[in-house]
Design an enzyme around this catalytic site. Structure first.
Site, PDB file in Angstrom:
ATOM      1  N   ASP A   1       0.781  -1.367   0.052  1.00  0.00           N
ATOM      2  CA  ASP A   1       0.023   0.008   0.151  1.00  0.00           C
ATOM      3  C   ASP A   1       0.892   1.211  -0.087  1.00  0.00           C
ATOM      4  O   ASP A   1       1.866   1.444   0.986  1.00  0.00           O
ATOM      5  CB  ASP A   1      -0.836   0.188   1.263  1.00  0.00           C
TER       6      ASP A   1
ATOM      7  N   ASP B   1     -13.616  -6.809  -5.035  1.00  0.00           N
ATOM      8  CA  ASP B   1     -13.853  -6.959  -3.445  1.00  0.00           C
ATOM      9  C   ASP B   1     -15.125  -7.645  -3.180  1.00  0.00           C
ATOM     10  O   ASP B   1     -16.269  -7.025  -3.581  1.00  0.00           O
ATOM     11  CB  ASP B   1     -13.675  -5.635  -2.976  1.00  0.00           C
TER      12      ASP B   1
END
Lengths: 211, 255
Positions: free
Chosen positions: B11, B130
């Site tokens: 990230d 997702d």
């Protein structure tokens, strides 16, 4: 002496990684977008991603086909990567039937497999079986047999004369993963994305081109 | 044999790694380039940068980050997070990314998948899904970091993404993410058996056995974040386990 390599930019795919890899291997890489410039170099790379037909048509419309053919006939080193490699063949059957550069007699076809569990594109690291003869040995100098390289493709090239292959790979079927015939090298896998071993092949090419 | 790919995911925001990493030997453990280099020599098969930057200015640092990484790391590099337009995609690919991962923007406007894969090739278009379980054998697609239920069925959306030209699916289980009790194998199987393109399993890995299970249930690749960052497991341990189960992997070269 600086070792110069031309990278042919014909608008099909991203050449940045190839340039980065060549720089990393201590070569001076030049982006060539006009056919007349190729003859100034002892080594040239034809990269490319995308579809066979439009790329082949574009190369011809710009006169790259003749320039590359003259270049190869003069004995200078040429390396095709992925679509660039496929374009070396006589014909490609991606969304139709198209004429390639015909540097290597043979055809490019889609994987048509019985085994429907195999995923496409053939994407990831696969090991290759290196042919034990003169030209392949130059291409794969300092690389062990069964080494893995990074592939991403749904079509594969197959030379008519299998002795022009330098390696084979298995994915449902055995296909030609690279060629090395005289001054023409090419690979379906991406040497610029295959870590240290891929960089080794590019170094071998740079050295061969600057002999 | 084609190996299952082991992919660390970083990230990043404003050009920096978000979660602290545990690489004591790195000069700057917050520099994604340094971390990517380390993972490369540890045997990673690909690297994913997930850009969680909110601002436009911050995004330019991501393009620069990709450029700097691609000069040093010669394995495939995927970038995801906040990619909305063909221009965004072009900038990232030109900087040296090999693939981009589309998530919310693809749900909102599926035609971007088609436009992008027509223009740049299907091999560089990853669609990230997702998914969250809503009832038995039923998962919905969530967007905006899992906050919004789109109401879309995950299996149908995956099939649609393939029709539009996705080259790969990055499948994250919102239920399993962060739990460390294994990938959502039912979800993985449901999606993987519905599409002909590779599926990357994400969310829930905690121990080596989870990776062999993922392979068994159809994963072509596995995504790992904090488990690697905090050295709870190493790439080497994961690959050694996979090899012990006769699952093909790209072997790690000692640097």
């Amino acid at each position: 002496m600086t070792k110069k390599i031309a990278v042919i930019d014909y608008g099909f795919g991203n050449i940045k990684s190839v340039l980065n890899a060549l720089h990393y291997c201590n070569a001076e890489a030049y982006v060539i977008d006009s056919p007349s410039k190729i003859s100034n170099f002892g080594g040239a790379i034809l990269p490319g991603v995308g579809a066979f037909g439009p790329a082949a048509d574009f190369l011809k419309s710009k006169g790259f086909d003749k320039a590359i053919s003259n270049y190869v006939n003069s004995g200078k080193m040429l390396y095709g990567i992925c679509l660039g490699f496929q374009l070396f063949f006589t014909k490609g059957y991606e969304n139709g039937e198209y004429e390639g550069l015909n540097l290597i007699p043979g055809e490019v076809r889609k994987f048509e497999l019985e085994d429907k569990t195999l995923k496409f594109p053939h994407m990831g690291w696969n090991n290759i079986e290196i042919i034990d003869s003169m030209y392949p040995k130059k291409m794969f100098e300092s690389i062990n047999n069964k080494e893995t390289f990074y592939f991403v493709h749904s079509y594969y090239g197959m030379p008519k004369d299998l002795s022009q292959s330098s390696s084979f790979c298995n994915y449902g079927i055995k296909f030609c993963s690279s060629i090395a015939y005289k001054n023409i090298w090419g690979s379906q896998f991406h040497p610029e994305k295959s870590g240290e071993k891929g960089l080794r092949i590019l170094s071998n090419f740079i050295n061969e081109a600057n002999k | 044999m084609l190996g299952i790919r082991v992919i660390p995911c970083l990230d990043v925001t404003n050009g920096r790694v978000v979660k602290g990493t545990n690489f004591v030997n790195l000069k700057d453990a917050g520099d994604p380039v340094e971390v990517a280099k380390q993972y490369n020599s540890d045997g990673a098969d690909e690297i994913v940068f997930l850009d969680i930057t909110a601002t436009h200015e911050g995004r330019n640092t991501t393009v620069d980050l990709v450029r700097r990484t691609a000069e040093k790391v010669f394995i495939p590099l995927t970038v995801g997070g906040g990619i909305r337009t063909l221009e965004d995609i072009r900038n990232l690919l030109n900087a040296g990314a090999d693939k981009v991962s589309l998530n919310s923007s693809a749900v909102k406007n599926p035609s971007i998948i088609k436009e992008a894969s027509d223009k740049f090739g299907i091999q560089c278009i990853v669609v990230a899904i997702d998914a969250k379980k809503t009832r038995e054998n039923k998962w919905n697609v969530f967007v905006h970091g899992g906050r919004i239920d789109t109401g879309l069925d995950a299996i149908l959306w995956a099939k649609k993404a393939v029709e539009f030209g996705a080259g790969e699916i990055l499948l994250t289980s919102m239920d399993k993410d962060g739990t460390k009790d294994g990938y959502d194998l039912e979800l993985l199987k449901a999606i993987s058996s519905s599409v002909g393109i590779p599926v990357i399993a994400s969310g829930g890995a905690g121990k080596v056995e989870h990776f062999s299970k993922a392979y068994e249930y159809g994963a072509s690749a596995v995504l790992v974040a904090s488990l690697f960052h905090y050295k709870e497991l190493t790439i080497k341990e994961v690959k050694e386990h996979l090899m012990s189960q006769n699952i093909p992997v790209r072997q790690i070269h000692s640097a």
